[in-house]
Design a protein around this motif. Structure first.
Motif, PDB file in Angstrom:
ATOM      1  N   LYS A   1       0.825  -1.204   0.000  1.00 54.24           N
ATOM      2  CA  LYS A   1       0.000   0.000   0.000  1.00 54.24           C
ATOM      3  C   LYS A   1       0.863   1.260   0.000  1.00 54.24           C
ATOM      4  CE  LYS A   1      -3.812   2.266   2.316  1.00 54.24           C
ATOM      5  NZ  LYS A   1      -4.794   2.261   3.388  1.00 54.24           N
ATOM      6  N   ALA A   2       1.922   1.253   0.800  1.00 54.13           N
ATOM      7  CA  ALA A   2       2.820   2.407   0.871  1.00 54.13           C
ATOM      8  C   ALA A   2       3.506   2.643  -0.475  1.00 54.13           C
ATOM      9  CB  ALA A   2       3.849   2.211   1.974  1.00 54.13           C
ATOM     10  N   LEU A   3       3.893   1.549  -1.131  1.00 51.93           N
ATOM     11  CA  LEU A   3       4.547   1.682  -2.436  1.00 51.93           C
ATOM     12  C   LEU A   3       3.591   2.261  -3.464  1.00 51.93           C
ATOM     13  CD1 LEU A   3       6.989   1.290  -4.231  1.00 51.93           C
ATOM     14  CD2 LEU A   3       6.229  -1.064  -4.651  1.00 51.93           C
ATOM     15  N   VAL A   4       2.348   1.788  -3.457  1.00 48.30           N
ATOM     16  CA  VAL A   4       1.353   2.321  -4.394  1.00 48.30           C
ATOM     17  C   VAL A   4       1.177   3.811  -4.162  1.00 48.30           C
ATOM     18  CG1 VAL A   4      -1.104   2.304  -5.007  1.00 48.30           C
ATOM     19  CG2 VAL A   4       0.129   0.149  -4.754  1.00 48.30           C
ATOM     20  N   GLU A   5       1.074   4.219  -2.907  1.00 45.53           N
ATOM     21  CA  GLU A   5       0.894   5.641  -2.594  1.00 45.53           C
ATOM     22  C   GLU A   5       2.092   6.466  -3.050  1.00 45.53           C
ATOM     23  OE1 GLU A   5      -0.080   6.031   1.551  1.00 45.53           O
ATOM     24  OE2 GLU A   5      -1.942   4.898   1.328  1.00 45.53           O
ATOM     25  N   ARG A   6       3.306   5.944  -2.793  1.00 42.46           N
ATOM     26  CA  ARG A   6       4.509   6.687  -3.215  1.00 42.46           C
ATOM     27  C   ARG A   6       4.591   6.801  -4.736  1.00 42.46           C
ATOM     28  NH1 ARG A   6       9.132   3.955   0.353  1.00 42.46           N
ATOM     29  NH2 ARG A   6       7.714   2.213   0.079  1.00 42.46           N
ATOM     30  N   LEU A   7       4.248   5.710  -5.408  1.00 42.95           N
ATOM     31  CA  LEU A   7       4.287   5.750  -6.877  1.00 42.95           C
ATOM     32  C   LEU A   7       3.236   6.704  -7.430  1.00 42.95           C
ATOM     33  CD1 LEU A   7       4.904   1.991  -7.719  1.00 42.95           C
ATOM     34  CD2 LEU A   7       6.529   3.886  -7.896  1.00 42.95           C
ATOM     35  N   MET A   8       2.063   6.740  -6.811  1.00 39.97           N
ATOM     36  CA  MET A   8       1.020   7.661  -7.257  1.00 39.97           C
ATOM     37  C   MET A   8       1.453   9.115  -7.022  1.00 39.97           C
ATOM     38  SD  MET A   8      -1.377   6.014  -8.709  1.00 39.97           S
ATOM     39  CE  MET A   8      -2.517   7.366  -8.846  1.00 39.97           C
ATOM     40  N   GLU A   9       2.053   9.377  -5.859  1.00 41.90           N
ATOM     41  CA  GLU A   9       2.554  10.726  -5.578  1.00 41.90           C
ATOM     42  C   GLU A   9       3.607  11.124  -6.602  1.00 41.90           C
ATOM     43  OE1 GLU A   9       3.965  10.904  -1.560  1.00 41.90           O
ATOM     44  OE2 GLU A   9       1.988  10.416  -0.728  1.00 41.90           O
ATOM     45  N   ARG A  10       4.505  10.194  -6.871  1.00 40.52           N
ATOM     46  CA  ARG A  10       5.566  10.475  -7.837  1.00 40.52           C
ATOM     47  C   ARG A  10       4.967  10.743  -9.229  1.00 40.52           C
ATOM     48  NH1 ARG A  10      11.147  11.506  -8.267  1.00 40.52           N
ATOM     49  NH2 ARG A  10      11.536  11.271 -10.475  1.00 40.52           N
ATOM     50  N   GLY A  11       3.955   9.973  -9.578  1.00 39.85           N
ATOM     51  CA  GLY A  11       3.288  10.189 -10.865  1.00 39.85           C
ATOM     52  C   GLY A  11       2.638  11.559 -10.940  1.00 39.85           C
ATOM     53  N   ASP A  12       2.007  11.968  -9.840  1.00 38.17           N
ATOM     54  CA  ASP A  12       1.386  13.300  -9.799  1.00 38.17           C
ATOM     55  C   ASP A  12       2.436  14.397  -9.937  1.00 38.17           C
ATOM     56  OD1 ASP A  12      -1.097  12.133  -9.512  1.00 38.17           O
ATOM     57  OD2 ASP A  12      -1.204  12.445  -7.336  1.00 38.17           O
ATOM     58  N   GLU A  13       3.571  14.210  -9.243  1.00 42.34           N
ATOM     59  CA  GLU A  13       4.662  15.189  -9.342  1.00 42.34           C
ATOM     60  C   GLU A  13       5.184  15.271 -10.772  1.00 42.34           C
ATOM     61  OE1 GLU A  13       7.671  14.051  -6.555  1.00 42.34           O
ATOM     62  OE2 GLU A  13       6.327  14.266  -4.822  1.00 42.34           O
ATOM     63  N   GLU A  14       5.406  14.112 -11.362  1.00 42.42           N
ATOM     64  CA  GLU A  14       5.915  14.064 -12.736  1.00 42.42           C
ATOM     65  C   GLU A  14       4.930  14.722 -13.701  1.00 42.42           C
ATOM     66  OE1 GLU A  14       8.782  12.835 -14.002  1.00 42.42           O
ATOM     67  OE2 GLU A  14       9.608  12.083 -12.130  1.00 42.42           O
ATOM     68  N   GLN A  15       3.657  14.458 -13.486  1.00 48.23           N
ATOM     69  CA  GLN A  15       2.645  15.038 -14.362  1.00 48.23           C
ATOM     70  C   GLN A  15       2.631  16.559 -14.223  1.00 48.23           C
ATOM     71  OE1 GLN A  15      -1.348  13.636 -13.638  1.00 48.23           O
ATOM     72  NE2 GLN A  15      -1.907  13.953 -15.777  1.00 48.23           N
ATOM     73  N   GLY A  16       2.740  17.065 -12.998  1.00 53.21           N
ATOM     74  CA  GLY A  16       2.784  18.508 -12.778  1.00 53.21           C
ATOM     75  C   GLY A  16       3.998  19.138 -13.440  1.00 53.21           C
ATOM     76  N   GLN A  17       5.148  18.475 -13.310  1.00 59.77           N
ATOM     77  CA  GLN A  17       6.367  18.986 -13.939  1.00 59.77           C
ATOM     78  C   GLN A  17       6.240  18.988 -15.455  1.00 59.77           C
ATOM     79  OE1 GLN A  17       9.544  16.565 -12.409  1.00 59.77           O
ATOM     80  NE2 GLN A  17       9.509  17.538 -10.391  1.00 59.77           N
ATOM     81  N   LEU A  18       5.662  17.918 -15.985  1.00 59.56           N
ATOM     82  CA  LEU A  18       5.475  17.832 -17.434  1.00 59.56           C
ATOM     83  C   LEU A  18       4.556  18.943 -17.930  1.00 59.56           C
ATOM     84  CD1 LEU A  18       6.006  16.306 -20.071  1.00 59.56           C
ATOM     85  CD2 LEU A  18       4.040  14.864 -19.530  1.00 59.56           C
ATOM     86  N   LYS A  19       3.479  19.198 -17.214  1.00 62.11           N
ATOM     87  CA  LYS A  19       2.558  20.275 -17.604  1.00 62.11           C
ATOM     88  C   LYS A  19       3.263  21.619 -17.592  1.00 62.11           C
ATOM     89  CE  LYS A  19      -1.865  18.283 -16.179  1.00 62.11           C
ATOM     90  NZ  LYS A  19      -2.995  18.388 -15.249  1.00 62.11           N
TER      91      LYS A  19
END
Length: 125
Positions: A42-60
Protein backbone atom coordinates in the motif's frame (compact mmCIF):
# COMPACT_ATOMS: atom_id res chain seq x y z
CA UNK A 1 12.73 -2.84 -1.41
CA UNK A 2 14.54 0.45 -1.94
CA UNK A 3 16.08 -1.01 -5.10
CA UNK A 4 12.61 -1.83 -6.37
CA UNK A 5 11.42 1.64 -5.48
CA UNK A 6 14.37 3.19 -7.31
CA UNK A 7 13.51 1.14 -10.38
CA UNK A 8 9.90 2.28 -10.19
CA UNK A 9 10.97 5.91 -9.78
CA UNK A 10 13.31 5.58 -12.74
CA UNK A 11 10.27 5.03 -14.91
CA UNK A 12 10.04 8.81 -14.79
CA UNK A 13 7.48 10.23 -17.14
CA UNK A 14 5.96 6.80 -17.62
CA UNK A 15 4.29 7.22 -14.25
CA UNK A 16 2.34 10.20 -15.51
CA UNK A 17 0.26 8.00 -17.75
CA UNK A 18 -0.03 4.92 -15.57
CA UNK A 19 -3.37 4.49 -13.83
CA UNK A 20 -3.69 3.64 -10.17
CA UNK A 21 -5.20 0.29 -11.12
CA UNK A 22 -2.14 -0.63 -13.18
CA UNK A 23 0.21 0.37 -10.38
CA UNK A 24 -1.80 -1.68 -7.88
CA UNK A 25 -1.80 -4.67 -10.23
CA UNK A 26 1.97 -4.45 -10.70
CA UNK A 27 2.56 -4.12 -6.97
CA UNK A 28 0.22 -7.07 -6.30
CA UNK A 29 2.23 -9.12 -8.79
CA UNK A 30 5.41 -8.20 -6.91
CA UNK A 31 3.79 -9.33 -3.67
CA UNK A 32 2.69 -12.64 -5.24
CA UNK A 33 6.22 -13.29 -6.52
CA UNK A 34 7.61 -12.55 -3.06
CA UNK A 35 9.61 -9.52 -4.19
CA UNK A 36 7.63 -7.21 -1.93
CA UNK A 37 6.21 -7.69 1.54
CA UNK A 38 2.40 -7.45 1.67
CA UNK A 39 2.58 -4.70 4.31
CA UNK A 40 4.69 -2.55 2.03
CA UNK A 41 2.43 -2.74 -1.01
CA UNK A 42 0.00 0.00 0.00
CA UNK A 43 2.82 2.41 0.87
CA UNK A 44 4.55 1.68 -2.44
CA UNK A 45 1.35 2.32 -4.39
CA UNK A 46 0.89 5.64 -2.59
CA UNK A 47 4.51 6.69 -3.21
CA UNK A 48 4.29 5.75 -6.88
CA UNK A 49 1.02 7.66 -7.26
CA UNK A 50 2.55 10.73 -5.58
CA UNK A 51 5.57 10.47 -7.84
CA UNK A 52 3.29 10.19 -10.86
CA UNK A 53 1.39 13.30 -9.80
CA UNK A 54 4.66 15.19 -9.34
CA UNK A 55 5.92 14.06 -12.74
CA UNK A 56 2.64 15.04 -14.36
CA UNK A 57 2.78 18.51 -12.78
CA UNK A 58 6.37 18.99 -13.94
CA UNK A 59 5.47 17.83 -17.43
CA UNK A 60 2.56 20.27 -17.60
CA UNK A 61 4.80 23.14 -16.48
CA UNK A 62 7.45 22.29 -19.08
CA UNK A 63 4.87 22.03 -21.86
CA UNK A 64 3.19 25.28 -20.78
CA UNK A 65 6.49 27.16 -20.83
CA UNK A 66 7.46 25.71 -24.22
CA UNK A 67 4.11 26.61 -25.79
CA UNK A 68 4.29 30.11 -24.30
CA UNK A 69 7.81 30.60 -25.68
CA UNK A 70 6.86 29.39 -29.16
CA UNK A 71 3.77 31.60 -29.26
CA UNK A 72 5.87 34.62 -28.29
CA UNK A 73 8.42 33.77 -30.97
CA UNK A 74 5.80 33.69 -33.71
CA UNK A 75 4.18 36.89 -32.46
CA UNK A 76 0.87 35.58 -31.12
CA UNK A 77 -0.48 38.13 -28.64
CA UNK A 78 -0.93 37.08 -25.04
CA UNK A 79 -4.33 36.81 -23.37
CA UNK A 80 -3.65 40.06 -21.49
CA UNK A 81 -2.75 41.87 -24.72
CA UNK A 82 -5.94 40.67 -26.42
CA UNK A 83 -8.03 41.68 -23.41
CA UNK A 84 -6.44 45.15 -23.41
CA UNK A 85 -7.16 45.58 -27.12
CA UNK A 86 -10.75 44.41 -26.67
CA UNK A 87 -11.24 47.03 -23.95
CA UNK A 88 -9.77 49.76 -26.15
CA UNK A 89 -12.01 48.78 -29.07
CA UNK A 90 -15.08 48.76 -26.82
CA UNK A 91 -14.21 52.24 -25.55
CA UNK A 92 -13.72 53.56 -29.08
CA UNK A 93 -17.01 52.00 -30.20
CA UNK A 94 -18.78 53.68 -27.29
CA UNK A 95 -17.25 57.07 -28.11
CA UNK A 96 -18.17 56.66 -31.78
CA UNK A 97 -21.74 55.79 -30.87
CA UNK A 98 -21.95 58.84 -28.62
CA UNK A 99 -20.67 61.07 -31.41
CA UNK A 100 -23.19 59.65 -33.86
CA UNK A 101 -26.09 60.16 -31.42
CA UNK A 102 -25.23 63.66 -30.19
CA UNK A 103 -26.70 66.64 -32.09
CA UNK A 104 -24.05 68.08 -34.30
CA UNK A 105 -23.66 71.82 -34.64
CA UNK A 106 -24.51 72.99 -38.13
CA UNK A 107 -22.00 75.79 -38.33
CA UNK A 108 -20.74 76.73 -41.73
CA UNK A 109 -17.13 77.45 -41.11
CA UNK A 110 -16.27 78.09 -44.76
CA UNK A 111 -15.99 81.77 -45.75
CA UNK A 112 -18.71 83.31 -47.86
CA UNK A 113 -17.81 83.54 -51.55
CA UNK A 114 -16.61 86.95 -52.65
CA UNK A 115 -18.80 88.72 -55.12
CA UNK A 116 -16.74 90.15 -57.89
CA UNK A 117 -18.39 92.75 -60.07
CA UNK A 118 -18.31 92.01 -63.80
CA UNK A 119 -15.47 93.55 -65.74
CA UNK A 120 -16.11 96.58 -67.92
CA UNK A 121 -14.39 97.51 -71.11
CA UNK A 122 -10.74 98.60 -70.42
CA UNK A 123 -10.15 96.87 -67.14
CA UNK A 124 -7.40 94.34 -66.76
CA UNK A 125 -8.52 90.91 -66.17
Amino acid sequence: MSDLFKKAISLGLGLTVVSKEKIEKTVDDLVKRGELAPGESKALVERLMERGDEEQGQLKRVIHEQVKRVLQEVGVPSKDEVTSLEQRVALLEKKLAELNQSPQLQTDSSPAPLEVPPLKGNEIE
